[in-house]
Design a protein around this motif. Sequence first.
Motif, PDB file in Angstrom:
ATOM      1  N   MET A  66       0.819  -1.202   0.000  1.00  0.00           N
ATOM      2  CA  MET A  66       0.000   0.000   0.000  1.00  0.00           C
ATOM      3  C   MET A  66       0.859   1.261   0.000  1.00  0.00           C
ATOM      4  SD  MET A  66      -3.253   0.946   2.438  1.00  0.00           S
ATOM      5  CE  MET A  66      -3.959  -0.681   2.131  1.00  0.00           C
ATOM      6  N   ILE A  67       1.992   1.203   0.669  1.00  0.00           N
ATOM      7  CA  ILE A  67       2.927   2.328   0.653  1.00  0.00           C
ATOM      8  C   ILE A  67       3.387   2.597  -0.778  1.00  0.00           C
ATOM      9  CG2 ILE A  67       5.311   2.977   1.222  1.00  0.00           C
ATOM     10  CD1 ILE A  67       3.597   3.560   3.527  1.00  0.00           C
ATOM     11  N   LEU A  68       3.724   1.541  -1.507  1.00  0.00           N
ATOM     12  CA  LEU A  68       4.201   1.710  -2.884  1.00  0.00           C
ATOM     13  C   LEU A  68       3.093   2.222  -3.793  1.00  0.00           C
ATOM     14  CD1 LEU A  68       6.420  -1.498  -3.262  1.00  0.00           C
ATOM     15  CD2 LEU A  68       7.108   0.829  -2.636  1.00  0.00           C
ATOM     16  N   ASP A  69       1.857   1.717  -3.587  1.00  0.00           N
ATOM     17  CA  ASP A  69       0.733   2.216  -4.388  1.00  0.00           C
ATOM     18  C   ASP A  69       0.492   3.696  -4.105  1.00  0.00           C
ATOM     19  OD1 ASP A  69       0.362  -0.288  -5.438  1.00  0.00           O
ATOM     20  OD2 ASP A  69      -1.269  -0.840  -4.080  1.00  0.00           O
ATOM     21  N   ALA A  70       0.533   4.069  -2.823  1.00  0.00           N
ATOM     22  CA  ALA A  70       0.328   5.472  -2.448  1.00  0.00           C
ATOM     23  C   ALA A  70       1.432   6.347  -3.038  1.00  0.00           C
ATOM     24  CB  ALA A  70       0.293   5.609  -0.930  1.00  0.00           C
ATOM     25  N   LEU A  71       2.655   5.817  -3.072  1.00  0.00           N
ATOM     26  CA  LEU A  71       3.769   6.562  -3.663  1.00  0.00           C
ATOM     27  C   LEU A  71       3.506   6.833  -5.139  1.00  0.00           C
ATOM     28  CD1 LEU A  71       6.714   7.650  -3.640  1.00  0.00           C
ATOM     29  CD2 LEU A  71       7.450   5.318  -4.203  1.00  0.00           C
ATOM     30  N   PHE A  72       3.026   5.825  -5.862  1.00  0.00           N
ATOM     31  CA  PHE A  72       2.745   5.999  -7.295  1.00  0.00           C
ATOM     32  C   PHE A  72       1.719   7.105  -7.526  1.00  0.00           C
ATOM     33  CE2 PHE A  72      -0.183   5.071 -10.790  1.00  0.00           C
ATOM     34  CZ  PHE A  72       0.678   5.170 -11.873  1.00  0.00           C
ATOM     35  N   TRP A  73       0.580   7.035  -6.821  1.00  0.00           N
ATOM     36  CA  TRP A  73      -0.474   8.030  -7.019  1.00  0.00           C
ATOM     37  C   TRP A  73      -0.042   9.409  -6.523  1.00  0.00           C
ATOM     38  CZ3 TRP A  73      -3.776   6.950 -10.498  1.00  0.00           C
ATOM     39  CH2 TRP A  73      -4.192   5.643 -10.704  1.00  0.00           C
ATOM     40  N   GLY A  74       0.757   9.430  -5.464  1.00  0.00           N
ATOM     41  CA  GLY A  74       1.252  10.704  -4.963  1.00  0.00           C
ATOM     42  C   GLY A  74       2.193  11.378  -5.952  1.00  0.00           C
ATOM     43  N   LEU A  75       3.097  10.593  -6.527  1.00  0.00           N
ATOM     44  CA  LEU A  75       4.023  11.149  -7.517  1.00  0.00           C
ATOM     45  C   LEU A  75       3.281  11.633  -8.756  1.00  0.00           C
ATOM     46  CD1 LEU A  75       7.034   8.647  -7.355  1.00  0.00           C
ATOM     47  CD2 LEU A  75       7.017  11.034  -6.633  1.00  0.00           C
ATOM     48  N   LEU A  76       2.315  10.846  -9.203  1.00  0.00           N
ATOM     49  CA  LEU A  76       1.540  11.237 -10.384  1.00  0.00           C
ATOM     50  C   LEU A  76       0.793  12.545 -10.122  1.00  0.00           C
ATOM     51  CD1 LEU A  76       0.504  10.608 -13.220  1.00  0.00           C
ATOM     52  CD2 LEU A  76      -1.339   9.259 -12.169  1.00  0.00           C
ATOM     53  N   ALA A  77       0.159  12.640  -8.974  1.00  0.00           N
ATOM     54  CA  ALA A  77      -0.598  13.854  -8.642  1.00  0.00           C
ATOM     55  C   ALA A  77       0.318  15.060  -8.514  1.00  0.00           C
ATOM     56  CB  ALA A  77      -1.370  13.643  -7.344  1.00  0.00           C
ATOM     57  N   SER A  78       1.482  14.879  -7.879  1.00  0.00           N
ATOM     58  CA  SER A  78       2.394  16.008  -7.689  1.00  0.00           C
ATOM     59  C   SER A  78       2.971  16.476  -9.017  1.00  0.00           C
ATOM     60  CB  SER A  78       3.517  15.634  -6.720  1.00  0.00           C
ATOM     61  OG  SER A  78       4.331  14.603  -7.239  1.00  0.00           O
ATOM     62  N   ARG A  79       3.191  15.534  -9.949  1.00  0.00           N
ATOM     63  CA  ARG A  79       3.685  15.922 -11.272  1.00  0.00           C
ATOM     64  C   ARG A  79       2.615  16.681 -12.049  1.00  0.00           C
ATOM     65  NH1 ARG A  79       8.021  17.554 -14.093  1.00  0.00           N
ATOM     66  NH2 ARG A  79       7.843  17.052 -16.297  1.00  0.00           N
ATOM     67  N   ILE A 100      10.699  14.038 -16.329  1.00  0.00           N
ATOM     68  CA  ILE A 100      10.597  14.121 -14.869  1.00  0.00           C
ATOM     69  C   ILE A 100      11.950  14.346 -14.210  1.00  0.00           C
ATOM     70  CG2 ILE A 100       8.494  12.748 -14.784  1.00  0.00           C
ATOM     71  CD1 ILE A 100      10.200  10.356 -13.995  1.00  0.00           C
ATOM     72  N   GLY A 101      13.017  14.195 -14.969  1.00  0.00           N
ATOM     73  CA  GLY A 101      14.341  14.447 -14.409  1.00  0.00           C
ATOM     74  C   GLY A 101      14.564  15.898 -14.051  1.00  0.00           C
ATOM     75  N   ASP A 102      13.675  16.785 -14.513  1.00  0.00           N
ATOM     76  CA  ASP A 102      13.844  18.206 -14.178  1.00  0.00           C
ATOM     77  C   ASP A 102      13.412  18.515 -12.755  1.00  0.00           C
ATOM     78  OD1 ASP A 102      11.099  18.106 -14.264  1.00  0.00           O
ATOM     79  OD2 ASP A 102      10.848  19.664 -15.773  1.00  0.00           O
ATOM     80  N   GLY A 103      12.903  17.484 -12.040  1.00  0.00           N
ATOM     81  CA  GLY A 103      12.523  17.691 -10.645  1.00  0.00           C
ATOM     82  C   GLY A 103      11.241  18.452 -10.455  1.00  0.00           C
ATOM     83  N   GLY A 104      10.382  18.488 -11.476  1.00  0.00           N
ATOM     84  CA  GLY A 104       9.154  19.250 -11.404  1.00  0.00           C
ATOM     85  C   GLY A 104       8.017  18.532 -10.701  1.00  0.00           C
ATOM     86  N   PHE A 105       7.926  18.688  -9.388  1.00  0.00           N
ATOM     87  CA  PHE A 105       6.868  18.074  -8.595  1.00  0.00           C
ATOM     88  C   PHE A 105       6.376  19.062  -7.543  1.00  0.00           C
ATOM     89  CE2 PHE A 105       9.472  14.585 -10.119  1.00  0.00           C
ATOM     90  CZ  PHE A 105       8.540  13.634 -10.533  1.00  0.00           C
ATOM     91  N   THR A 106       5.052  19.121  -7.367  1.00  0.00           N
ATOM     92  CA  THR A 106       4.476  19.899  -6.276  1.00  0.00           C
ATOM     93  C   THR A 106       4.253  18.927  -5.131  1.00  0.00           C
ATOM     94  OG1 THR A 106       3.388  21.352  -7.884  1.00  0.00           O
ATOM     95  CG2 THR A 106       2.606  21.460  -5.604  1.00  0.00           C
ATOM     96  N   TRP A 107       5.232  18.842  -4.246  1.00  0.00           N
ATOM     97  CA  TRP A 107       5.288  17.744  -3.289  1.00  0.00           C
ATOM     98  C   TRP A 107       4.117  17.712  -2.317  1.00  0.00           C
ATOM     99  CZ3 TRP A 107       8.221  13.950  -4.610  1.00  0.00           C
ATOM    100  CH2 TRP A 107       9.364  14.189  -5.383  1.00  0.00           C
ATOM    101  N   TRP A 108       3.643  18.873  -1.878  1.00  0.00           N
ATOM    102  CA  TRP A 108       2.566  18.865  -0.890  1.00  0.00           C
ATOM    103  C   TRP A 108       1.299  18.257  -1.466  1.00  0.00           C
ATOM    104  CZ3 TRP A 108      -2.108  21.240  -1.544  1.00  0.00           C
ATOM    105  CH2 TRP A 108      -2.195  22.236  -2.530  1.00  0.00           C
TER     106      TRP A 108
END
Length: 272
Positions: free
Chosen positions: A43-56, A77-85
């Motif tokens: 579940m942690i890995l699934d949450a990570l996937f959806w979190g990264l997708l949403a932040s991107r 994605i190598g440009d580091g463009g993520f809205t982490w919150w």
Amino acid sequence: MIGIGPFPVQTITVIVAVLLAWVSARIMARRLPDVFYKAAGSMILDALFWGLLASRLAYIAQWWDEYAVAPMSMIAIGDGGFTWWVGVVVAIAYIWRRTRLVRGLRRPVLAGVMAGVVVWAVAGGVLDSMQRSAPPLPDLRLATLDGRPISLSTYAGRPIVLNLWATWCPPCRREMPVFEKAQTEFPDIAFVLVNQGESAQQALAYLKTEGLDLTDVLLDPASEAMRSMNSRGLPTTLFFDAKGRLVDSHLGEITMPSLKDKVLRRFIPSTK
């Protein structure tokens, strides 16, 4: 630049935070039935996937005007463009929904996420402090394209975006138009492109062929800049404030949204 081997330390920090979140969730779920214990880590890995997708996606929306001009940069994605919150909120919401029927699993998984976020945030603060204490802009002796000697100290007193590049480097070539546009949008910032290990003829031929109008292209035939700034590869982009302090860095190709994001955050606060 701080790093481990070919990887920027920011990437290593994210990997460590994810591993800690996964391990913490599984350890805290040990008292649960075996099936739930194993589900905690997945579940942690699934949450990570959806979190990264949403932040991107959130980051793309924030910089939509720039991405719309170059749509292919959306997948860079190598440009580091993520809205982490945004990613953290989505990850927590995903876990909350997935555990609505298994409340006992909710606490260990959310605790794992929080452990990872805390480690990532603390490490980010430490890295930022280390970067700010890095050696100042070196007073390298370089040359202009017409052979005149010039020192980096010439640009002292204003923010500097220093890019190390070479004509044989594909990502360097792809990001050249980004700097050409940026020097027009931010005239008070010096965008200094230091060619590594090549002759004036090679650099000039490339710029002429591509039709690039870059105002501050310098030559560093001995690649002294890479050594003095601990660059691990090309292209490397370094951000120095008006006092010559290193405030940010980027290894690899940089896109216009990422470049503008760093410039606005580091040099023009509260603009974006």
